[in-house]
Every structure is written in C-alpha cells, then in structure tokens.
Design a protein around this motif. Structure first.
Motif, PDB file in Angstrom:
ATOM      1  N   ALA A  51       0.820  -1.207   0.000  1.00  0.00           N
ATOM      2  CA  ALA A  51       0.000   0.000   0.000  1.00  0.00           C
ATOM      3  C   ALA A  51       0.862   1.267   0.000  1.00  0.00           C
ATOM      4  CB  ALA A  51      -0.940   0.000   1.203  1.00  0.00           C
ATOM      5  N   SER A  52       1.911   1.301   0.823  1.00  0.00           N
ATOM      6  CA  SER A  52       2.762   2.489   0.879  1.00  0.00           C
ATOM      7  C   SER A  52       3.528   2.675  -0.421  1.00  0.00           C
ATOM      8  CB  SER A  52       3.736   2.398   2.060  1.00  0.00           C
ATOM      9  OG  SER A  52       4.631   1.315   1.899  1.00  0.00           O
ATOM     10  N   THR A  53       3.920   1.558  -1.060  1.00  0.00           N
ATOM     11  CA  THR A  53       4.600   1.647  -2.351  1.00  0.00           C
ATOM     12  C   THR A  53       3.681   2.247  -3.401  1.00  0.00           C
ATOM     13  OG1 THR A  53       5.987  -0.270  -1.850  1.00  0.00           O
ATOM     14  CG2 THR A  53       5.764   0.343  -4.164  1.00  0.00           C
ATOM     15  N   LEU A  54       2.430   1.803  -3.429  1.00  0.00           N
ATOM     16  CA  LEU A  54       1.478   2.336  -4.395  1.00  0.00           C
ATOM     17  C   LEU A  54       1.186   3.806  -4.133  1.00  0.00           C
ATOM     18  CD1 LEU A  54      -0.976  -0.699  -4.672  1.00  0.00           C
ATOM     19  CD2 LEU A  54       0.537   0.176  -6.460  1.00  0.00           C
ATOM     20  N   VAL A  55       1.116   4.199  -2.865  1.00  0.00           N
ATOM     21  CA  VAL A  55       0.912   5.607  -2.533  1.00  0.00           C
ATOM     22  C   VAL A  55       2.059   6.448  -3.076  1.00  0.00           C
ATOM     23  CG1 VAL A  55       0.905   7.270  -0.627  1.00  0.00           C
ATOM     24  CG2 VAL A  55      -0.564   5.260  -0.530  1.00  0.00           C
ATOM     25  N   SER A  56       3.283   5.948  -2.928  1.00  0.00           N
ATOM     26  CA  SER A  56       4.447   6.687  -3.429  1.00  0.00           C
ATOM     27  C   SER A  56       4.441   6.804  -4.949  1.00  0.00           C
ATOM     28  CB  SER A  56       5.746   6.017  -2.970  1.00  0.00           C
ATOM     29  OG  SER A  56       5.918   4.762  -3.592  1.00  0.00           O
ATOM     30  N   LEU A  57       3.714   5.896  -5.627  1.00  0.00           N
ATOM     31  CA  LEU A  57       3.611   5.931  -7.087  1.00  0.00           C
ATOM     32  C   LEU A  57       2.429   6.772  -7.564  1.00  0.00           C
ATOM     33  CD1 LEU A  57       4.358   2.181  -7.958  1.00  0.00           C
ATOM     34  CD2 LEU A  57       5.877   4.151  -8.288  1.00  0.00           C
ATOM     35  N   GLY A  58       1.691   7.353  -6.607  1.00  0.00           N
ATOM     36  CA  GLY A  58       0.597   8.238  -6.979  1.00  0.00           C
ATOM     37  C   GLY A  58      -0.787   7.637  -6.890  1.00  0.00           C
ATOM     38  N   PHE A  59      -0.927   6.513  -6.162  1.00  0.00           N
ATOM     39  CA  PHE A  59      -2.217   5.835  -6.080  1.00  0.00           C
ATOM     40  C   PHE A  59      -2.915   6.074  -4.750  1.00  0.00           C
ATOM     41  CE2 PHE A  59       0.000   3.507  -9.383  1.00  0.00           C
ATOM     42  CZ  PHE A  59      -0.990   3.315 -10.330  1.00  0.00           C
ATOM     43  N   ALA A  60      -2.698   7.210  -4.122  1.00  0.00           N
ATOM     44  CA  ALA A  60      -3.373   7.522  -2.865  1.00  0.00           C
ATOM     45  C   ALA A  60      -4.863   7.729  -3.116  1.00  0.00           C
ATOM     46  CB  ALA A  60      -2.770   8.774  -2.238  1.00  0.00           C
ATOM     47  N   GLY A  61      -5.671   7.262  -2.163  1.00  0.00           N
ATOM     48  CA  GLY A  61      -7.103   7.511  -2.244  1.00  0.00           C
ATOM     49  C   GLY A  61      -7.936   6.363  -2.767  1.00  0.00           C
ATOM     50  N   VAL A  62      -7.292   5.301  -3.251  1.00  0.00           N
ATOM     51  CA  VAL A  62      -8.025   4.118  -3.722  1.00  0.00           C
ATOM     52  C   VAL A  62      -7.411   2.886  -3.072  1.00  0.00           C
ATOM     53  CG1 VAL A  62      -8.661   5.159  -5.932  1.00  0.00           C
ATOM     54  CG2 VAL A  62      -6.553   3.842  -5.751  1.00  0.00           C
ATOM     55  N   PRO A  63      -8.193   1.819  -2.878  1.00  0.00           N
ATOM     56  CA  PRO A  63      -7.632   0.595  -2.297  1.00  0.00           C
ATOM     57  C   PRO A  63      -6.506   0.043  -3.154  1.00  0.00           C
ATOM     58  CG  PRO A  63     -10.031   0.522  -2.297  1.00  0.00           C
ATOM     59  CD  PRO A  63      -9.641   1.709  -3.116  1.00  0.00           C
ATOM     60  N   ALA A  64      -5.522  -0.580  -2.510  1.00  0.00           N
ATOM     61  CA  ALA A  64      -4.385  -1.144  -3.243  1.00  0.00           C
ATOM     62  C   ALA A  64      -4.847  -2.192  -4.243  1.00  0.00           C
ATOM     63  CB  ALA A  64      -3.391  -1.757  -2.254  1.00  0.00           C
ATOM     64  N   THR A  65      -5.889  -2.953  -3.893  1.00  0.00           N
ATOM     65  CA  THR A  65      -6.388  -3.984  -4.808  1.00  0.00           C
ATOM     66  C   THR A  65      -6.967  -3.362  -6.077  1.00  0.00           C
ATOM     67  OG1 THR A  65      -8.384  -3.983  -3.439  1.00  0.00           O
ATOM     68  CG2 THR A  65      -6.835  -5.789  -3.122  1.00  0.00           C
ATOM     69  N   ALA A 115      -2.476   4.284 -15.147  1.00  0.00           N
ATOM     70  CA  ALA A 115      -3.366   3.776 -14.112  1.00  0.00           C
ATOM     71  C   ALA A 115      -3.531   4.786 -12.983  1.00  0.00           C
ATOM     72  CB  ALA A 115      -2.826   2.453 -13.566  1.00  0.00           C
ATOM     73  N   ALA A 116      -2.440   5.469 -12.610  1.00  0.00           N
ATOM     74  CA  ALA A 116      -2.510   6.482 -11.548  1.00  0.00           C
ATOM     75  C   ALA A 116      -3.449   7.616 -11.947  1.00  0.00           C
ATOM     76  CB  ALA A 116      -1.109   7.022 -11.256  1.00  0.00           C
ATOM     77  N   ALA A 117      -3.364   8.054 -13.203  1.00  0.00           N
ATOM     78  CA  ALA A 117      -4.250   9.121 -13.676  1.00  0.00           C
ATOM     79  C   ALA A 117      -5.706   8.668 -13.646  1.00  0.00           C
ATOM     80  CB  ALA A 117      -3.849   9.533 -15.092  1.00  0.00           C
ATOM     81  N   LEU A 118      -5.964   7.422 -14.043  1.00  0.00           N
ATOM     82  CA  LEU A 118      -7.327   6.897 -14.032  1.00  0.00           C
ATOM     83  C   LEU A 118      -7.860   6.775 -12.609  1.00  0.00           C
ATOM     84  CD1 LEU A 118      -9.726   5.727 -15.539  1.00  0.00           C
ATOM     85  CD2 LEU A 118      -8.599   3.503 -15.516  1.00  0.00           C
ATOM     86  N   CYS A 119      -7.023   6.279 -11.695  1.00  0.00           N
ATOM     87  CA  CYS A 119      -7.445   6.144 -10.296  1.00  0.00           C
ATOM     88  C   CYS A 119      -7.706   7.504  -9.659  1.00  0.00           C
ATOM     89  CB  CYS A 119      -6.395   5.370  -9.502  1.00  0.00           C
ATOM     90  SG  CYS A 119      -6.355   3.601  -9.868  1.00  0.00           S
ATOM     91  N   ASN A 120      -6.885   8.493 -10.001  1.00  0.00           N
ATOM     92  CA  ASN A 120      -7.111   9.841  -9.475  1.00  0.00           C
ATOM     93  C   ASN A 120      -8.440  10.403  -9.959  1.00  0.00           C
ATOM     94  OD1 ASN A 120      -4.761  10.058  -7.980  1.00  0.00           O
ATOM     95  ND2 ASN A 120      -3.550  10.798  -9.703  1.00  0.00           N
ATOM     96  N   ALA A 121      -8.824  10.049 -11.179  1.00  0.00           N
ATOM     97  CA  ALA A 121     -10.116  10.501 -11.695  1.00  0.00           C
ATOM     98  C   ALA A 121     -11.279   9.772 -11.020  1.00  0.00           C
ATOM     99  CB  ALA A 121     -10.168  10.292 -13.203  1.00  0.00           C
ATOM    100  N   LEU A 122     -11.020   8.529 -10.580  1.00  0.00           N
ATOM    101  CA  LEU A 122     -12.069   7.721  -9.981  1.00  0.00           C
ATOM    102  C   LEU A 122     -12.294   8.004  -8.501  1.00  0.00           C
ATOM    103  CD1 LEU A 122     -11.414   4.167 -11.510  1.00  0.00           C
ATOM    104  CD2 LEU A 122     -13.370   5.643 -11.952  1.00  0.00           C
ATOM    105  N   HIS A 123     -11.221   8.418  -7.776  1.00  0.00           N
ATOM    106  CA  HIS A 123     -11.349   8.387  -6.321  1.00  0.00           C
ATOM    107  C   HIS A 123     -12.367   9.381  -5.769  1.00  0.00           C
ATOM    108  CE1 HIS A 123      -9.063  12.027  -5.434  1.00  0.00           C
ATOM    109  NE2 HIS A 123      -7.998  11.564  -6.027  1.00  0.00           N
ATOM    110  N   ARG A 124     -12.670  10.450  -6.495  1.00  0.00           N
ATOM    111  CA  ARG A 124     -13.699  11.367  -5.998  1.00  0.00           C
ATOM    112  C   ARG A 124     -15.051  10.688  -5.914  1.00  0.00           C
ATOM    113  NH1 ARG A 124     -12.619  17.292  -8.850  1.00  0.00           N
ATOM    114  NH2 ARG A 124     -10.413  17.447  -8.344  1.00  0.00           N
TER     115      ARG A 124
END
Length: 228
Positions: A51-65, A115-124
């Motif tokens: 989870a922390s690795t994914l956050v560092s890659l820009g995936f904060a705000g969505v589940p790691a799965t 994927a990070a850009a897509l997840c950022n668009a989804l997390h709202r």
C-alpha cells in the motif's frame, strides 16, 4: 477469437492472464463478502509494504487492490497488443523468454502513470461510499477546516473534495492550523480518525527515504562486487 485466445496464452501475455484471473476471483469474493476490500492496506504508511509503495507511485485515495487491478489490466492490454502486432510474427524461439521479460517490464512502466491518472479521476466518486473512506485514504492531502478549541482533535476536507470530511487527531507538539495542508499517514480504527503531518514534512520524508534506499542499494551492490 482463436487468435486472441492463443495470444493470451503465450508468454509474456500469459503472466497477466493468470494474474487477472486471480484478481477476478478476488473481486468475486469481495462482491459476495467473503474477502475484504482493503486486503493489502495497513494502518500506517511508515513501513515498506504494498500500500505504501502504491501511494508513493501516486495511487493515494483508492484501495491497493483496485490500483493493482487497473495497472495489470492496462499492462495486459498493452502486452496483448504487442503479442498480436509484433511478437507472433517474429521467429523468436528461446529468445522469446528474455524478450518477454523486457515486454513485461516496459508495459508495467507505461501502465503505471496511466493507471494512476485513471485512479485519481475515480477516487472522488469512490469516496462517496463508506468502504472507500478508511485506510485507502492514507497518502491523501487534506486541508484543515476546523480545530476544536485547544484540543488535539480537528476536522479537514480532502483536497479538491469539499464534501469529504475526515477527523484528525494530533499530538500536543504538532497541532494542525486552520487552512493548513496536511497528509494522512496513519489510520486510527478505534477513533475513526487519522494522524497527519504537514505536506512539506511528508515530501521531505519521502525524499530522505528515497535517498536512503538508493544508498543502501549502492552499498549492497558494492559489497557484492567486492566479495566476488
């Protein structure tokens, strides 16, 4: 259709076919509530974990799965396209294995920012649902909107999401200031609240950790070279 199935079972495409099959089984278990949504989440970003690795890659705000599913799906599509358009026409033989490894690495590198850009668009949208508002918020930037007296409790909203309020608990020597930008770094399940640090402190800590990891890798590489 047969060509597509054949390509999906060739190396390197078969790696993603297998992984996506496992993820499909996992999401089925989530839907019937036999598996947790936050399977890889932790209560803190302090240690090195998925989870922390994914956050560092820009995936904060969505589940790691969810982040893994998006990354692997995009990488699988890219790999399948390369297989259909390039690899199947080449007489690779045994060279297919090293070439396939390079393709796997390259598609993951390309898929990660997409994927990070897509997840950022989804997390709202996801933050409107309660299961998505706990540990997966770690790494999110929030803005302090209210502090209750001189106490340790405060409230903040997720950056650019005024309807997403979270509760902050701080130590006496690090009380938040109204209007301050902070990053959520620890979830406190008993209180339903978060520990946070200032955005600047979080960024500085990430820079220090990256430098430390690089120096450790260099030290191990030097030690291995010297011993051989």
């Amino acid at each position: 259709m047969n060509e597509l199935l054949h390509a999906a079972t060739q190396f390197p495409s078969i790696v993603f076919t297998f992984l996506l099959g496992l993820l499909a089984l996992y999401w089925l278990l989530v839907i019937i509530r036999l598996a947790p949504l936050e399977l890889f989440e932790r209560d803190s970003l302090k240690e090195d974990h998925l989870a922390s690795t994914l956050v560092s890659l820009g995936f904060a705000g969505v589940p790691a799965t969810l982040a893994l599913t998006v990354i692997l799906t995009i990488a699988a599509v890219l790999t399948l396209a390369i297989e259909l358009l390039v690899l199947r026409w080449l007489p690779l033989g045994l060279i297919r294995i090293p070439v396939g490894v390079v393709v796997l690495w390259a598609t993951l590198v390309v898929a990660s920012p997409m994927a990070a850009a897509l997840c950022n668009a989804l997390h709202r949208v996801l933050h409107r649902y309660r299961p998505f508002t706990r540990r997966c918020l770690l790494g999110q930037t929030v803005v302090v909107i209210e502090r209750q007296g001189e106490g340790e409790q405060a409230f903040a909203v997720i950056d650019n999401e005024p309807n997403s309020t979270v509760k902050l608990l701080s130590k006496r020597d690090a009380l938040p200031v109204q209007g301050e930008r902070r990053v959520l770094v620890k979830y406190l399940p008993d209180e339903g609240a978060y520990r946070s640090v200032t955005e600047q402190e979080y960024l500085e800590t990430r820079v220090r950790l990256n430098k430390l990891r690089l120096s450790q890798k260099h030290h191990h590489a030097s030690h291995y070279s010297a011993s051989h």
